[in-house]
Design a protein around this motif. Structure first.
Motif, mmCIF file in Angstrom:
data_model
loop_
_atom_site.group_PDB
_atom_site.id
_atom_site.type_symbol
_atom_site.label_atom_id
_atom_site.label_comp_id
_atom_site.label_asym_id
_atom_site.label_seq_id
_atom_site.Cartn_x
_atom_site.Cartn_y
_atom_site.Cartn_z
ATOM 1 N N ASP A 184 50.702 64.165 61.195
ATOM 2 C CA ASP A 184 50.845 63.442 62.462
ATOM 3 C C ASP A 184 50.150 64.161 63.617
ATOM 4 O O ASP A 184 50.036 63.613 64.716
ATOM 5 N N GLY A 185 49.709 65.412 63.394
ATOM 6 C CA GLY A 185 49.062 66.172 64.443
ATOM 7 C C GLY A 185 47.555 66.052 64.388
ATOM 8 O O GLY A 185 46.983 65.379 63.529
ATOM 9 N N LYS A 186 46.884 66.725 65.301
ATOM 10 C CA LYS A 186 45.422 66.712 65.337
ATOM 11 C C LYS A 186 44.864 67.729 64.333
ATOM 12 O O LYS A 186 45.484 68.753 64.053
ATOM 13 N N MET A 187 43.690 67.421 63.807
ATOM 14 C CA MET A 187 43.033 68.280 62.830
ATOM 15 C C MET A 187 41.606 68.557 63.283
ATOM 16 O O MET A 187 40.931 67.645 63.773
ATOM 17 N N ILE A 188 41.189 69.806 63.134
ATOM 18 C CA ILE A 188 39.820 70.148 63.516
ATOM 19 C C ILE A 188 39.096 70.756 62.332
ATOM 20 O O ILE A 188 39.655 71.558 61.578
ATOM 21 N N PHE A 189 37.848 70.333 62.160
ATOM 22 C CA PHE A 189 37.003 70.852 61.101
ATOM 23 C C PHE A 189 35.722 71.376 61.738
ATOM 24 O O PHE A 189 34.907 70.594 62.226
ATOM 25 N N LEU A 190 35.566 72.704 61.770
ATOM 26 C CA LEU A 190 34.356 73.294 62.334
ATOM 27 C C LEU A 190 33.237 73.147 61.313
ATOM 28 O O LEU A 190 33.258 73.764 60.251
ATOM 29 N N GLN A 191 32.261 72.310 61.641
ATOM 30 C CA GLN A 191 31.243 71.973 60.652
ATOM 31 C C GLN A 191 29.911 71.711 61.329
ATOM 32 O O GLN A 191 29.782 71.739 62.565
ATOM 33 N N GLY A 192 28.906 71.429 60.495
ATOM 34 C CA GLY A 192 27.568 71.156 60.996
ATOM 35 C C GLY A 192 27.448 69.772 61.592
ATOM 36 O O GLY A 192 28.353 68.936 61.488
ATOM 37 N N SER A 193 26.298 69.525 62.203
ATOM 38 C CA SER A 193 26.052 68.235 62.853
ATOM 39 C C SER A 193 25.995 67.102 61.826
ATOM 40 O O SER A 193 25.377 67.237 60.767
ATOM 41 N N PRO A 194 26.635 65.948 62.143
ATOM 42 C CA PRO A 194 26.579 64.798 61.233
ATOM 43 C C PRO A 194 25.308 63.958 61.386
ATOM 44 O O PRO A 194 25.146 62.953 60.697
ATOM 45 N N ILE A 195 24.411 64.370 62.285
ATOM 46 C CA ILE A 195 23.153 63.637 62.449
ATOM 47 C C ILE A 195 22.281 63.866 61.217
ATOM 48 O O ILE A 195 22.023 65.003 60.831
ATOM 49 N N LEU A 196 21.842 62.768 60.594
ATOM 50 C CA LEU A 196 21.063 62.850 59.359
ATOM 51 C C LEU A 196 19.634 62.382 59.595
ATOM 52 O O LEU A 196 19.386 61.470 60.385
ATOM 53 N N GLU A 197 18.705 63.008 58.899
ATOM 54 C CA GLU A 197 17.304 62.609 58.944
ATOM 55 C C GLU A 197 17.000 61.728 57.736
ATOM 56 O O GLU A 197 17.796 61.614 56.805
ATOM 57 N N ASP A 198 15.831 61.116 57.756
ATOM 58 C CA ASP A 198 15.356 60.356 56.601
ATOM 59 C C ASP A 198 14.252 61.150 55.915
ATOM 60 O O ASP A 198 13.301 61.582 56.547
ATOM 61 N N LYS A 199 14.423 61.349 54.626
ATOM 62 C CA LYS A 199 13.427 62.082 53.845
ATOM 63 C C LYS A 199 12.979 61.196 52.683
ATOM 64 O O LYS A 199 13.628 61.117 51.638
ATOM 65 N N ASN A 200 11.892 60.445 52.908
ATOM 66 C CA ASN A 200 11.345 59.562 51.870
ATOM 67 C C ASN A 200 12.398 58.609 51.312
ATOM 68 O O ASN A 200 12.531 58.441 50.091
ATOM 69 N N GLY A 201 13.155 58.009 52.233
ATOM 70 C CA GLY A 201 14.149 57.009 51.834
ATOM 71 C C GLY A 201 15.499 57.571 51.462
ATOM 72 O O GLY A 201 16.387 56.821 51.055
ATOM 73 N N VAL A 202 15.685 58.880 51.595
ATOM 74 C CA VAL A 202 16.967 59.518 51.294
ATOM 75 C C VAL A 202 17.460 60.248 52.550
ATOM 76 O O VAL A 202 16.678 60.925 53.220
ATOM 77 N N LYS A 203 18.734 60.108 52.877
ATOM 78 C CA LYS A 203 19.289 60.761 54.055
ATOM 79 C C LYS A 203 19.454 62.256 53.802
ATOM 80 O O LYS A 203 19.917 62.672 52.741
ATOM 81 N N LEU A 204 19.084 63.042 54.814
ATOM 82 C CA LEU A 204 19.054 64.496 54.691
ATOM 83 C C LEU A 204 19.894 65.131 55.789
ATOM 84 O O LEU A 204 19.821 64.740 56.951
ATOM 85 N N GLY A 205 20.714 66.130 55.419
ATOM 86 C CA GLY A 205 21.502 66.850 56.412
ATOM 87 C C GLY A 205 22.256 68.006 55.776
ATOM 88 O O GLY A 205 22.127 68.265 54.582
ATOM 89 N N ARG A 206 23.044 68.714 56.572
ATOM 90 C CA ARG A 206 23.921 69.766 56.047
ATOM 91 C C ARG A 206 25.091 69.107 55.327
ATOM 92 O O ARG A 206 25.552 68.030 55.729
ATOM 93 N N LEU A 207 25.615 69.763 54.296
ATOM 94 C CA LEU A 207 26.713 69.177 53.538
ATOM 95 C C LEU A 207 27.893 68.821 54.430
ATOM 96 O O LEU A 207 28.445 67.724 54.339
ATOM 97 N N SER A 208 28.294 69.747 55.309
ATOM 98 C CA SER A 208 29.454 69.484 56.158
ATOM 99 C C SER A 208 29.203 68.307 57.087
ATOM 100 O O SER A 208 30.123 67.564 57.431
ATOM 101 N N GLY A 209 27.934 68.124 57.501
ATOM 102 C CA GLY A 209 27.596 66.977 58.338
ATOM 103 C C GLY A 209 27.614 65.673 57.551
ATOM 104 O O GLY A 209 28.035 64.626 58.066
ATOM 105 N N ILE A 210 27.180 65.741 56.282
ATOM 106 C CA ILE A 210 27.216 64.553 55.417
ATOM 107 C C ILE A 210 28.667 64.138 55.160
ATOM 108 O O ILE A 210 29.024 62.960 55.255
#
Length: 495
Positions: free
Chosen positions: A141-167
């Motif tokens: 019921d409380g707030k949760m925080i996950f310190l992780q990488g950016s969820p912004i993903l790039e496109d790499k030849n038709g496949v989304k690319l990013g850090r695992l934590s962001g994905i």
């Protein structure tokens, strides 16, 4: 008790009962995973090149598929990155997880439609195991925080690319979205220091119940929070009672965390990587993490002591022993085959199979044949600080082979929070703890090949400045605990 808390307890019990089926049948479970993986990849380029259609046993597999690391698998991965289909796994991957390689620059690890759900399921089940064992579910019921990488993903030849934590951030269940912090906008900030400062501003007045991340970076967050509020974390977040972590051993940080928080909190250890989610802590009472044998991953193990010999024996789950240092080898439903992820593990239990991460096969000190591993240096430091007021923020170890005078030695670079009154006596305590653990190191000390360790103090925030200087501040980046050369510590001296 809220409806969400009540539902979480019921769901936790159901998942626990379901997991018992594979936990109680580990060898059969792994055989089934192996057969499914081979059958699914027969028509891929890798499957054709390695005669998957003729593989009917593990022995066939070892004859046809050699153990590889990323560099050796790279020719196949590069074809996947270029957008080719049916190379390592059927079709194209859903994502490419970008990680920092030590020798190859950026690495691109495929995540497929089959593999991605296991990453999410394992993280969820770790929390559910905790709820089932402890009965504590109030934190939902409380707030949760996950310190992780950016969820912004790039496109790499038709496949989304990013850090695992962001994905993974894209897969947070709807029922957690309202509880989850920081905001999407803050999570997208790339600069780590700016990001942490913004997270502090967003969370300082919230009711944080669960906090998750790599200990070294959570420590940075806690220190900034405490400095701004001028009170312990436990007073800022009165309902904070669960810390979830992975990536590095928590024990060297535990005393510092408890000091920052002002009290003890429960913790759950995870063993995730871009290559797969391998294990999680399923019990607060037992040592080690439950190895996930039904998660689309077939495991092999090579004794670390034999890894660099010609044709070392490859063991399956039914052949492993307690306390042996093994190199972890995986084959996965993301198309990694007999892949060396670089981590070493030791089994703490065989019923069920539980492991601890003991280090990295490339991160060790054996300048004189001592083969000291991360688990040993972490345990030695923990033993030396136990029952004292000494606390350590961060450390790393390297050999000094050519000292200006005297015998060679292991040099410990330590950033203290609370320093020992007698640094030489403290160094001796660490050294004695090392000698108890590692007979080869002890022989070198007794034989006067090495002298006892030398501690070099690192200034406040020195390790953060070092990580910043090499472009690896924050996210999932980790400082190696030790190395067989002085490349890290020479740079560390210059920051």
């Amino acid at each position: 008790m809220s409806i969400k808390t009540f539902a979480a307890k019921i769901f936790a019990k159901q998942v626990h009962q379901k997991n018992q089926k594979w936990i109680k049948n580990p060898i059969e479970t792994q055989k089934k995973v192996f057969q499914q993986l081979i059958a699914a990849a027969k028509e891929t380029q890798f499957g054709k090149d390695h005669h998957f259609s003729n593989i009917t046993s593990f022995e066939d597999f070892t004859k046809n598929v050699p153990v590889r690391d990323y560099e050796q698998l790279k020719p196949y991965v590069e074809r996947v990155v270029k957008g080719e289909e049916d190379i390592l796994w059927r079709g194209k991957p859903l994502y490419l997880a970008k990680t920092s390689g030590t020798t190859s620059g950026a690495k691109y690890i495929p995540l497929t439609e089959e593999s991605m759900p296991y990453h999410i399921q394992a993280a969820r089940n770790a929390i559910l195991s905790y709820i089932n064992e402890t009965g504590n579910a109030d934190f939902v019921d409380g707030k949760m925080i996950f310190l992780q990488g950016s969820p912004i993903l790039e496109d790499k030849n038709g496949v989304k690319l990013g850090r695992l934590s962001g994905i993974v951030a894209h897969f947070v269940p709807k029922y957690l979205q309202k509880n989850r912090m920081p905001s999407w906008e803050t999570n997208c900030i790339e600069d780590w220091e700016t990001k942490v400062n913004t997270i502090v501003d967003e969370t300082i007045k919230e009711d944080m119940a669960v906090i998750s991340g790599i200990p070294s970076w959570v420590q940075m967050y806690f220190e900034k929070l405490k400095e701004k509020a001028n009170k312990p974390i436990g007073e800022i977040f009165k309902n904070f009672n669960l810390f979830i972590y992975g990536g590095v051993n928590y024990e060297p940080y535990r005393a510092k965390f408890e000091n920052l928080i002002g009290r003890k909190v429960d913790s759950i250890e995870l063993f995730p990587a871009s290559e797969g989610f391998f294990a999680y802590q399923d019990s607060q009472k037992e040592k080690g993490m439950l190895l996930l044998l039904n998660a689309g991953i077939f495991y092999e193990f090579i004794k670390a002591s034999e890894f660099y010999t010609d044709d070392p024996k490859r063991y399956t789950i039914g052949e492993v022993e307690l306390g042996i240092n093994y190199v972890l080898i995986i084959s996965t439903n993301a198309g990694l085959w007999a892949y060396n992820i670089g981590d070493t593990v030791q089994f703490t239990s065989l019923k069920p199979y539980r492991i601890i991460v003991s280090g990295r096969i490339k991160h060790f000190i054996s300048a004189f044949g001592e083969h000291v591993i991360a688990k040993e240096v972490e345990s030695a430091l923990q033993e030396a600080t136990a029952g004292t007021t000494i606390s350590v923020n961060e450390f790393t170890v390297a050999p000094q082979i050519t000292p200006k005078e005297g015998l060679p030695y292991h040099e410990w670079f330590i950033e203290f929070e609370n320093e020992p009154n007698d640094i030489e006596a403290f160094a001796l305590k660490i050294d004695l703890a090392m000698r108890k653990q590692n007979v080869y190191y002890d022989d070198l000390i007794v034989g006067k090949v090495l002298r006892t360790i030398v501690i070099s103090k690192v200034s406040k925030n020195g390790f953060q400045e070092y990580m910043k200087s090499i472009g690896k501040l924050g996210g999932q980046n980790k400082l190696p605990r030790l190395s067989d050369n002085r490349s890290i510590v020479e740079k560390l001296k210059r920051v």
